[in-house]
Design a protein around this motif. Structure first.
Motif, PDB file in Angstrom:
ATOM      1  N   ASP A   1      53.154  65.625  42.547  1.00 60.84           N
ATOM      2  CA  ASP A   1      52.953  64.697  41.512  1.00 60.84           C
ATOM      3  C   ASP A   1      53.387  63.318  41.966  1.00 60.84           C
ATOM      4  O   ASP A   1      53.242  62.353  41.079  1.00 60.84           O
ATOM      5  CB  ASP A   1      55.137  64.977  41.347  1.00 60.84           C
ATOM      6  N   ALA A   2      53.599  63.158  43.192  1.00 54.19           N
ATOM      7  CA  ALA A   2      54.072  61.571  43.856  1.00 54.19           C
ATOM      8  C   ALA A   2      51.913  61.141  43.635  1.00 54.19           C
ATOM      9  O   ALA A   2      51.372  59.749  43.508  1.00 54.19           O
ATOM     10  CB  ALA A   2      53.832  61.711  44.919  1.00 54.19           C
ATOM     11  N   ASP A   3      50.506  61.907  43.536  1.00 57.33           N
ATOM     12  CA  ASP A   3      49.585  61.759  43.494  1.00 57.33           C
ATOM     13  C   ASP A   3      49.156  61.206  42.266  1.00 57.33           C
ATOM     14  O   ASP A   3      48.481  60.758  41.882  1.00 57.33           O
ATOM     15  CB  ASP A   3      48.314  62.280  44.348  1.00 57.33           C
ATOM     16  N   VAL A   4      49.911  62.519  41.249  1.00 54.57           N
ATOM     17  CA  VAL A   4      49.443  62.374  39.724  1.00 54.57           C
ATOM     18  C   VAL A   4      49.788  60.786  39.651  1.00 54.57           C
ATOM     19  O   VAL A   4      49.287  59.734  38.858  1.00 54.57           O
ATOM     20  CB  VAL A   4      50.016  63.504  38.950  1.00 54.57           C
ATOM     21  N   GLN A   5      51.298  60.247  39.690  1.00 51.78           N
ATOM     22  CA  GLN A   5      52.004  58.764  39.343  1.00 51.78           C
ATOM     23  C   GLN A   5      51.609  58.007  39.784  1.00 51.78           C
ATOM     24  O   GLN A   5      50.916  56.638  39.052  1.00 51.78           O
ATOM     25  CB  GLN A   5      53.371  59.379  39.584  1.00 51.78           C
ATOM     26  N   ALA A   6      50.407  58.346  40.714  1.00 50.31           N
ATOM     27  CA  ALA A   6      49.685  56.846  41.545  1.00 50.31           C
ATOM     28  C   ALA A   6      48.549  56.538  40.981  1.00 50.31           C
ATOM     29  O   ALA A   6      47.816  55.567  40.630  1.00 50.31           O
ATOM     30  CB  ALA A   6      49.694  57.206  42.783  1.00 50.31           C
ATOM     31  N   LEU A   7      47.718  57.680  40.667  1.00 50.77           N
ATOM     32  CA  LEU A   7      46.626  57.729  39.301  1.00 50.77           C
ATOM     33  C   LEU A   7      47.252  56.596  38.087  1.00 50.77           C
ATOM     34  O   LEU A   7      46.471  56.339  37.529  1.00 50.77           O
ATOM     35  CB  LEU A   7      45.874  59.117  39.234  1.00 50.77           C
ATOM     36  N   ASN A   8      48.114  57.604  37.460  1.00 50.94           N
ATOM     37  CA  ASN A   8      48.652  57.207  36.144  1.00 50.94           C
ATOM     38  C   ASN A   8      48.602  55.785  36.216  1.00 50.94           C
ATOM     39  O   ASN A   8      48.542  54.758  35.215  1.00 50.94           O
ATOM     40  CB  ASN A   8      49.755  57.871  35.955  1.00 50.94           C
ATOM     41  N   LYS A   9      49.667  54.987  37.196  1.00 51.70           N
ATOM     42  CA  LYS A   9      49.689  53.781  37.280  1.00 51.70           C
ATOM     43  C   LYS A   9      48.674  52.811  37.073  1.00 51.70           C
ATOM     44  O   LYS A   9      48.338  52.129  36.971  1.00 51.70           O
ATOM     45  CB  LYS A   9      50.467  53.594  38.774  1.00 51.70           C
ATOM     46  N   LYS A  10      47.368  53.357  38.485  1.00 57.56           N
ATOM     47  CA  LYS A  10      46.806  52.137  38.637  1.00 57.56           C
ATOM     48  C   LYS A  10      45.655  52.815  36.875  1.00 57.56           C
ATOM     49  O   LYS A  10      44.440  51.878  36.700  1.00 57.56           O
ATOM     50  CB  LYS A  10      45.769  53.019  39.446  1.00 57.56           C
ATOM     51  N   LEU A  11      45.784  53.802  36.043  1.00 59.11           N
ATOM     52  CA  LEU A  11      45.598  53.979  34.865  1.00 59.11           C
ATOM     53  C   LEU A  11      45.758  52.334  33.797  1.00 59.11           C
ATOM     54  O   LEU A  11      44.789  52.026  32.373  1.00 59.11           O
ATOM     55  CB  LEU A  11      44.875  55.477  34.476  1.00 59.11           C
ATOM     56  N   GLU A  12      46.878  52.103  34.109  1.00 62.12           N
ATOM     57  CA  GLU A  12      47.254  51.604  33.396  1.00 62.12           C
ATOM     58  C   GLU A  12      46.758  50.489  33.238  1.00 62.12           C
ATOM     59  O   GLU A  12      47.138  48.717  32.224  1.00 62.12           O
ATOM     60  CB  GLU A  12      48.843  51.286  33.522  1.00 62.12           C
ATOM     61  N   GLY A  13      46.125  49.546  34.224  1.00 58.33           N
ATOM     62  CA  GLY A  13      44.999  48.175  34.232  1.00 58.33           C
ATOM     63  C   GLY A  13      44.504  47.871  33.477  1.00 58.33           C
ATOM     64  O   GLY A  13      43.973  49.069  32.497  1.00 58.33           O
ATOM     65  N   ARG A  14      43.246  46.637  33.810  1.00 62.31           N
ATOM     66  CA  ARG A  14      42.105  47.057  32.918  1.00 62.31           C
ATOM     67  C   ARG A  14      41.258  47.007  33.274  1.00 62.31           C
ATOM     68  O   ARG A  14      41.457  46.590  35.334  1.00 62.31           O
ATOM     69  CB  ARG A  14      42.593  45.442  32.753  1.00 62.31           C
ATOM     70  N   ILE A  15      40.614  47.589  33.388  1.00 57.70           N
ATOM     71  CA  ILE A  15      38.398  47.262  33.670  1.00 57.70           C
ATOM     72  C   ILE A  15      38.085  46.434  33.656  1.00 57.70           C
ATOM     73  O   ILE A  15      38.416  45.567  33.159  1.00 57.70           O
ATOM     74  CB  ILE A  15      38.215  48.774  32.922  1.00 57.70           C
ATOM     75  N   PRO A  16      37.335  46.384  34.393  1.00 60.07           N
ATOM     76  CA  PRO A  16      36.074  44.883  35.033  1.00 60.07           C
ATOM     77  C   PRO A  16      35.743  44.530  33.029  1.00 60.07           C
ATOM     78  O   PRO A  16      35.601  45.887  32.751  1.00 60.07           O
ATOM     79  CB  PRO A  16      34.932  45.776  35.680  1.00 60.07           C
ATOM     80  N   ARG A  17      35.752  43.547  33.357  1.00 61.39           N
ATOM     81  CA  ARG A  17      34.320  42.577  32.613  1.00 61.39           C
ATOM     82  C   ARG A  17      33.540  42.692  31.956  1.00 61.39           C
ATOM     83  O   ARG A  17      32.859  42.782  33.176  1.00 61.39           O
ATOM     84  CB  ARG A  17      35.256  41.103  31.803  1.00 61.39           C
ATOM     85  N   LEU A  18      32.296  43.064  31.079  1.00 63.60           N
ATOM     86  CA  LEU A  18      30.856  42.949  31.349  1.00 63.60           C
ATOM     87  C   LEU A  18      30.761  41.755  30.381  1.00 63.60           C
ATOM     88  O   LEU A  18      31.431  40.943  29.279  1.00 63.60           O
ATOM     89  CB  LEU A  18      31.094  44.552  30.324  1.00 63.60           C
ATOM     90  N   ARG A  19      30.312  41.485  31.050  1.00 65.64           N
ATOM     91  CA  ARG A  19      29.239  40.068  29.805  1.00 65.64           C
ATOM     92  C   ARG A  19      27.553  40.375  30.402  1.00 65.64           C
ATOM     93  O   ARG A  19      27.366  40.733  30.990  1.00 65.64           O
ATOM     94  CB  ARG A  19      29.772  38.782  30.455  1.00 65.64           C
ATOM     95  N   PHE A  20      26.723  39.966  29.249  1.00 62.33           N
ATOM     96  CA  PHE A  20      25.276  40.430  29.156  1.00 62.33           C
ATOM     97  C   PHE A  20      24.206  38.735  29.827  1.00 62.33           C
ATOM     98  O   PHE A  20      24.669  38.134  28.452  1.00 62.33           O
ATOM     99  CB  PHE A  20      24.898  41.154  28.201  1.00 62.33           C
ATOM    100  N   GLU A  21      23.756  39.640  30.467  1.00 62.87           N
ATOM    101  CA  GLU A  21      22.545  38.231  30.752  1.00 62.87           C
ATOM    102  C   GLU A  21      21.233  38.012  30.821  1.00 62.87           C
ATOM    103  O   GLU A  21      21.052  39.556  30.645  1.00 62.87           O
ATOM    104  CB  GLU A  21      23.420  37.301  31.810  1.00 62.87           C
TER     105      GLU A  21
END
Length: 187
Positions: free
Chosen positions: A81-101
């Motif tokens: 459970d602790a590992d699943v909770q740790a993973l879920n906590k990180k899933l709440e964040g934002r992914i990197p932003r993308l920019r095409f050049e």
């Protein structure tokens, strides 16, 4: 630095930054700056990434939670459970932003967005069909985990350069030595 990307999944490649888990541990992420180098080489964040000491500790904790989850999945054991909770906590964040050049795709972010990207890769793997294709390298003491996407499902090594070639060379030397001994005995 020695980073390799042979696992077929960013989370597994991140887990692979701690090598030889059953013998002489080899840590590839020794300093917070090493994470930025790994993220760039992995193509997750391609701009300079500053990682604080606290973020570094959190990322290593995420790495170990993912390792435990993947090895539990491979063994058919329930996830902690602790590992699943740790993973879920990180899933709440934002992914990197993308920019095409003109030169290509630029991926910007911070340590939190790196963690979210790694957690997303782990969650997609552990909830998808490829989790049944997870394998640990067949070289003694190599603990790198990979997705076996080979047509026959018989891939043995994490990668040819580090493990496969060494095993093949050792087998060749062994056969050659046995042949030489056989010829010497027959004479």
């Amino acid at each position: 630095m020695g980073f390799v990307f042979v696992s077929g999944n960013a989370a597994l490649d991140f887990v692979g930054t701690l090598k030889w888990r059953r013998s002489d541990l080899e840590e590839l992420l020794n300093l917070p700056g090493d994470v930025g180098v790994w993220a760039d080489e992995a193509g997750i964040i391609t701009t300079p990434l500053a990682v604080s000491d606290d973020e570094f500790v959190e990322l290593l904790g995420l790495r170990e939670a993912i390792y435990r989850m993947v090895t539990s999945e491979m063994a058919g054991l329930p996830l902690q459970d602790a590992d699943v909770q740790a993973l879920n906590k990180k899933l709440e964040g934002r992914i990197p932003r993308l920019r095409f050049e003109a030169g290509g795709l630029i991926r910007t972010g911070d340590a939190s967005s790196l963690a979210t990207s790694i957690a997303t890769a782990a969650a997609e793997l552990l909830s998808g069909d490829e989790r049944s294709k997870l394998k640990e390298c067949g070289r003694e003491n190599c603990t790198r985990i990979f997705i076996d996407r080979s047509r026959s499902g018989t891939r043995t090594w994490c990668g040819m350069e580090e493990c496969g070639n060494r095993i093949k060379a050792a087998n060749y030397r062994s056969r050659r030595k046995a042949r030489t001994e056989q010829l010497t005995t027959a004479s």
